[in-house]
Design an enzyme around this catalytic site. Structure first.
Site, PDB file in Angstrom:
ATOM      1  N   ALA A   1       0.870  -1.173   0.000  1.00  0.00           N
ATOM      2  CA  ALA A   1       0.000   0.000   0.000  1.00  0.00           C
ATOM      3  C   ALA A   1       0.909   1.225   0.000  1.00  0.00           C
ATOM      4  O   ALA A   1       2.055   1.160   0.457  1.00  0.00           O
ATOM      5  CB  ALA A   1      -0.884  -0.033   1.234  1.00  0.00           C
TER       6      ALA A   1
ATOM      7  N   GLY B   1       0.604  -4.945   0.957  1.00  0.00           N
ATOM      8  CA  GLY B   1      -0.592  -5.034   0.113  1.00  0.00           C
ATOM      9  C   GLY B   1      -0.352  -5.790  -1.188  1.00  0.00           C
ATOM     10  O   GLY B   1      -1.299  -6.314  -1.785  1.00  0.00           O
TER      11      GLY B   1
ATOM     12  N   GLU C   1      -0.473  -9.385  -0.241  1.00  0.00           N
ATOM     13  CA  GLU C   1      -1.886  -9.677   0.043  1.00  0.00           C
ATOM     14  C   GLU C   1      -2.698  -9.801  -1.251  1.00  0.00           C
ATOM     15  O   GLU C   1      -3.603 -10.628  -1.348  1.00  0.00           O
ATOM     16  CB  GLU C   1      -2.455  -8.579   0.950  1.00  0.00           C
ATOM     17  CG  GLU C   1      -1.830  -8.629   2.347  1.00  0.00           C
ATOM     18  CD  GLU C   1      -2.070  -7.372   3.164  1.00  0.00           C
ATOM     19  OE1 GLU C   1      -1.740  -6.270   2.677  1.00  0.00           O
ATOM     20  OE2 GLU C   1      -2.599  -7.485   4.283  1.00  0.00           O
TER      21      GLU C   1
ATOM     22  N   GLU D   1       4.826  -4.785   7.319  1.00  0.00           N
ATOM     23  CA  GLU D   1       4.073  -3.673   7.915  1.00  0.00           C
ATOM     24  C   GLU D   1       4.545  -3.283   9.313  1.00  0.00           C
ATOM     25  O   GLU D   1       4.470  -2.112   9.693  1.00  0.00           O
ATOM     26  CB  GLU D   1       2.574  -4.020   7.972  1.00  0.00           C
ATOM     27  CG  GLU D   1       1.855  -3.884   6.651  1.00  0.00           C
ATOM     28  CD  GLU D   1       1.920  -5.126   5.783  1.00  0.00           C
ATOM     29  OE1 GLU D   1       2.750  -6.023   6.059  1.00  0.00           O
ATOM     30  OE2 GLU D   1       1.136  -5.208   4.818  1.00  0.00           O
TER      31      GLU D   1
HETATM   32  N1  DAK Z   1       4.595   3.178  -0.907  1.00  0.00           N
HETATM   33  C1  DAK Z   1       4.983   4.317  -1.525  1.00  0.00           C
HETATM   34  N2  DAK Z   1       6.096   4.434  -2.231  1.00  0.00           N
HETATM   35  C2  DAK Z   1       6.884   3.351  -2.331  1.00  0.00           C
HETATM   36  C3  DAK Z   1       6.558   2.134  -1.714  1.00  0.00           C
HETATM   37  C4  DAK Z   1       5.351   2.057  -0.973  1.00  0.00           C
HETATM   38  N3  DAK Z   1       4.920   0.932  -0.392  1.00  0.00           N
HETATM   39  N4  DAK Z   1       7.557   1.252  -1.975  1.00  0.00           N
HETATM   40  C5  DAK Z   1       8.449   1.897  -2.735  1.00  0.00           C
HETATM   41  N5  DAK Z   1       8.040   3.173  -2.957  1.00  0.00           N
HETATM   42  C6  DAK Z   1       8.736   4.204  -3.717  1.00  0.00           C
HETATM   43  C7  DAK Z   1       9.940   4.746  -2.962  1.00  0.00           C
HETATM   44  O1  DAK Z   1       9.527   5.728  -2.021  1.00  0.00           O
HETATM   45  C8  DAK Z   1      10.761   5.310  -4.086  1.00  0.00           C
HETATM   46  O2  DAK Z   1      10.202   6.550  -4.467  1.00  0.00           O
HETATM   47  P1  DAK Z   1      11.180   7.809  -4.840  1.00  0.00           P
HETATM   48  O3  DAK Z   1      12.005   8.050  -3.636  1.00  0.00           O
HETATM   49  O4  DAK Z   1      11.983   7.338  -6.021  1.00  0.00           O
HETATM   50  O5  DAK Z   1      10.201   8.897  -5.164  1.00  0.00           O
HETATM   51  C9  DAK Z   1      10.512   4.333  -5.228  1.00  0.00           C
HETATM   52  O6  DAK Z   1       9.302   3.642  -4.894  1.00  0.00           O
HETATM   53  C10 DAK Z   1      11.605   3.293  -5.364  1.00  0.00           C
HETATM   54  O7  DAK Z   1      11.800   2.692  -4.107  1.00  0.00           O
HETATM   55  P2  DAK Z   1      13.232   2.588  -3.397  1.00  0.00           P
HETATM   56  O8  DAK Z   1      14.111   3.714  -3.803  1.00  0.00           O
HETATM   57  O9  DAK Z   1      12.984   2.402  -1.935  1.00  0.00           O
HETATM   58  O10 DAK Z   1      13.785   1.246  -4.056  1.00  0.00           O
HETATM   59  P3  DAK Z   1      14.808   0.205  -3.422  1.00  0.00           P
HETATM   60  O11 DAK Z   1      15.174  -0.724  -4.527  1.00  0.00           O
HETATM   61  O12 DAK Z   1      15.900   0.892  -2.685  1.00  0.00           O
HETATM   62  O13 DAK Z   1      13.928  -0.616  -2.325  1.00  0.00           O
HETATM   63  C11 DAK Z   1      11.992  -1.767  -1.497  1.00  0.00           C
HETATM   64  C12 DAK Z   1      12.858  -1.402  -2.737  1.00  0.00           C
HETATM   65  C13 DAK Z   1      10.740  -2.475  -2.017  1.00  0.00           C
HETATM   66  C14 DAK Z   1      12.792  -2.713  -0.607  1.00  0.00           C
HETATM   67  C15 DAK Z   1      11.662  -0.459  -0.718  1.00  0.00           C
HETATM   68  O14 DAK Z   1      11.115   0.493  -1.642  1.00  0.00           O
HETATM   69  C16 DAK Z   1      10.658  -0.675   0.373  1.00  0.00           C
HETATM   70  O15 DAK Z   1      10.995  -1.173   1.443  1.00  0.00           O
HETATM   71  N6  DAK Z   1       9.406  -0.264   0.144  1.00  0.00           N
HETATM   72  C17 DAK Z   1       8.379  -0.316   1.136  1.00  0.00           C
HETATM   73  C18 DAK Z   1       7.896  -1.754   1.268  1.00  0.00           C
HETATM   74  C19 DAK Z   1       6.851  -1.854   2.347  1.00  0.00           C
HETATM   75  O16 DAK Z   1       7.085  -1.551   3.536  1.00  0.00           O
HETATM   76  N7  DAK Z   1       5.669  -2.295   1.945  1.00  0.00           N
HETATM   77  C20 DAK Z   1       4.553  -2.450   2.848  1.00  0.00           C
HETATM   78  C21 DAK Z   1       3.803  -1.174   2.840  1.00  0.00           C
HETATM   79  S1  DAK Z   1       2.501  -1.189   4.029  1.00  0.00           S
HETATM   80  C22 DAK Z   1      -3.950  -0.756   6.502  1.00  0.00           C
HETATM   81  C23 DAK Z   1      -2.949  -1.209   7.330  1.00  0.00           C
HETATM   82  C24 DAK Z   1      -1.802  -1.578   6.765  1.00  0.00           C
HETATM   83  C25 DAK Z   1      -1.628  -1.530   5.418  1.00  0.00           C
HETATM   84  C26 DAK Z   1      -2.643  -1.169   4.617  1.00  0.00           C
HETATM   85  C27 DAK Z   1      -3.810  -0.763   5.154  1.00  0.00           C
HETATM   86  N8  DAK Z   1      -5.131  -0.233   7.075  1.00  0.00           N
HETATM   87  C28 DAK Z   1      -5.487  -0.574   8.393  1.00  0.00           C
HETATM   88  C29 DAK Z   1      -5.706   0.791   6.304  1.00  0.00           C
HETATM   89  C30 DAK Z   1      -0.329  -1.808   4.966  1.00  0.00           C
HETATM   90  C31 DAK Z   1      -0.070  -2.089   3.822  1.00  0.00           C
HETATM   91  C32 DAK Z   1       1.250  -2.053   3.276  1.00  0.00           C
HETATM   92  O17 DAK Z   1       1.373  -2.604   2.248  1.00  0.00           O
END
Ligand code: DAK
Length: 256
Positions: free
Chosen positions: A65, A110, A113, A133
């Site tokens: 997400a 997400g 998921e 998360e």
């Molecule tokens: N959201 C927004 N932007 C993201 C993103 C994300 N999940 N993942 C990557 N990006 C963006 C980065 O910010 C970056 O943007 P710029 O800085 O270039 O503008 C671009 O994509 C490239 O990412 P990186 O520069 O970080 O690339 P790397 O190769 O260095 O790293 C990575 C890749 C996948 C390891 C890293 O980007 C990363 O750790 N991303 C986050 C992964 C993550 O934590 N995903 C889970 C998100 S939370 C809810 C409760 C919970 C949720 C939903 C609803 N409710 C109760 C409403 C949670 C859901 C989730 O999915």
């Protein structure tokens, strides 16, 4: 007009490509709204027999997400956001067509998921799958705490939740989180599977998928009864006549 998703139909396959590669295909409200739209289109189109969901850019299926979109959410907004995604993911799981996730790169939060809501998962060798998360101070909100333990068992799911570890593709295969790992081009492997599916009775597949989806939530005896009822339904279809007649006439079945 779609901005964040590419939707295409070819050879009875509906292709849904999440197309926000600069943000690693992260899911915000716009993406989810468009995903809902194309899931409806794929479900209703009789030319679509199988659906393949993938991510654009070659680096991520979906990296979760959108964290920027969630950062300032109130609890009530977070609830609505989670329910919106959960409703779409449920529609994917219960759609009367097989949905295949072709994972090429990160499938996190997400994204993991979304892949778990699909019926079949194919990953490239470089893929990494996880629910990170808790590194953000939240828990999975798109049904990860529910689908992951059902897929890999409670203990492995709890470990993935608590460590936030990104599980490599070969390990994901060994724990049943994905069905196949290919060196590269998981869409090609998904197409191969889709081609095999398309040879069979699509109405029977829909009823078989329903029997499994609904039965797994029932006590075994009830699930078995439910199967008999759905088995009976197949005897009201043209496909049953054609499939059995073709077998007895020693020719391939010609399902519509
Ligand atoms: N959201 C927004 N932007 C993201 C993103 C994300 N999940 N993942 C990557 N990006 C963006 C980065 O910010 C970056 O943007 P710029 O800085 O270039 O503008 C671009 O994509 C490239 O990412 P990186 O520069 O970080 O690339 P790397 O190769 O260095 O790293 C990575 C890749 C996948 C390891 C890293 O980007 C990363 O750790 N991303 C986050 C992964 C993550 O934590 N995903 C889970 C998100 S939370 C809810 C409760 C919970 C949720 C939903 C609803 N409710 C109760 C409403 C949670 C859901 C989730 O999915």
């Amino acid at each position: 007009m779609l901005d964040t998703i590419i939707y295409d139909v070819k050879n009875n396959i509906g292709y849904i490509t999440i197309n926000r590669p600069k943000a690693l295909n992260a899911l915000n409200q716009v993406v989810l709204g468009e995903l809902s739209e194309v899931v409806d289109m794929a479900e209703k189109d009789p030319n679509v027999k199988v659906v393949i969901i993938t991510g654009a850019g070659g680096k991520a299926f979906v990296a979760g997400a959108d964290i920027a979109a969630m950062q300032m959410m109130t609890p009530s907004e977070a609830y609505d956001f989670a329910r919106m995604a959960q409703e779409i993911y449920n529609r994917i799981q219960y759609m009367p067509k097989i949905v295949i996730a072709a994972i090429d790169g990160f499938a996190l939060g997400g994204g993991c998921e979304l892949a778990m809501a699909c019926d079949i998962r194919v990953a490239s060798a470089k893929s990494k799958i996880g629910i990170p998360e808790v590194t953000l101070g939240v828990i999975p909100g798109f049904a990860g705490t529910q689908r992951l333990p059902r897929l890999v068992g409670l203990s492995r799911a709890k470990e993935m939740l608590a460590t936030a570890r990104k599980v490599p593709a070969d390990e994901a295969l060994s724990i049943g989180l994905v069905n196949h790992v290919v060196e590269e081009n998981p869409v090609a492997k998904a197409e191969e599977i889709a081609a095999d599916i398309c040879k069979n009775s699509i109405s029977a597949i829909a009823l078989g998928k329903r029997a499994m989806n609904e039965g797994i939530e029932m006590e075994l005896k009830k699930g078995i009864e439910h199967e008999a009822a759905l088995f009976a339904v197949t005897f009201s279809t043209e496909d049953q006549r054609e499939g059995m007649t073709a077998f007895l006439e020693k020719r391939p079945a010609n399902f519509k």
